[in-house]
Motif scaffolding. Structure first.
Motif, PDB file in Angstrom:
ATOM      1  N   MET A   1      46.398  96.508 106.919  1.00 44.94           N
ATOM      2  CA  MET A   1      47.200  97.717 107.053  1.00 44.94           C
ATOM      3  C   MET A   1      46.385  98.744 107.848  1.00 44.94           C
TER       4      MET A   1
ATOM      5  N   ILE B   1      48.519 105.505 112.268  1.00 49.11           N
ATOM      6  CA  ILE B   1      49.962 105.708 112.197  1.00 49.11           C
ATOM      7  C   ILE B   1      50.339 106.940 113.014  1.00 49.11           C
TER       8      ILE B   1
ATOM      9  N   MET C   1      47.967 105.681 100.972  1.00 48.12           N
ATOM     10  CA  MET C   1      49.172 104.985 101.392  1.00 48.12           C
ATOM     11  C   MET C   1      49.211 103.603 100.755  1.00 48.12           C
TER      12      MET C   1
ATOM     13  N   TYR D   1      53.804 102.447 103.794  1.00 46.54           N
ATOM     14  CA  TYR D   1      53.448 102.008 105.143  1.00 46.54           C
ATOM     15  C   TYR D   1      54.676 101.433 105.852  1.00 46.54           C
TER      16      TYR D   1
END
Length: 85
Positions: free
Chosen positions: A1, A7, A47, A52
Motif C-alpha cells: 500500500m 496518494i 490509513m 485506501y
C-alpha cells in the motif's frame, strides 16, 4: 500500500481536489470527508486498506468526471455530439 504522501501526489497528477474526491465518493456508498482524506495525505491519520481503496476510487471517479465533463463541454462548443457527428 502506498503512503498518504504518494496518494496526494497521485491526486495532484490527476488534477483533482480533495473536495472533488469527497464529492465523487459521496455519490457512492463509500463516503469520506475531504478533511479526513487530507489528514491521511498529510499522515496525520493512519490509513487502512478499506480507506485506501475508497480514496483511490474517489480520485479515479473525480478524474473521470472531470475528463468526461470537459469532453462533453468541448463537443457542445464545437457542435459535435457524443458520437462524433
Amino acid at each position: 500500500m502506498i503512503s498518504g504522501t504518494e496518494i496526494k501526489e497521485f491526486r495532484n497528477l490527476r488534477g483533482v481536489s480533495l473536495r472533488d474526491v469527497a464529492k465523487a465518493l459521496k455519490d457512492t456508498d463509500k463516503s469520506l470527508s475531504a478533511q479526513f482524506i487530507g489528514q491521511i495525505e498529510n499522515e496525520q491519520k493512519s490509513m487502512n486498506e478499506d480507506n485506501y481503496k475508497k480514496i483511490i476510487l474517489g480520485i479515479n471517479l473525480a478524474f473521470a468526471k472531470k475528463t468526461l465533463g470537459n469532453k462533453t463541454e468541448d463537443n457542445e462548443d464545437s457542435g459535435v455530439n457524443e458520437d462524433g457527428e
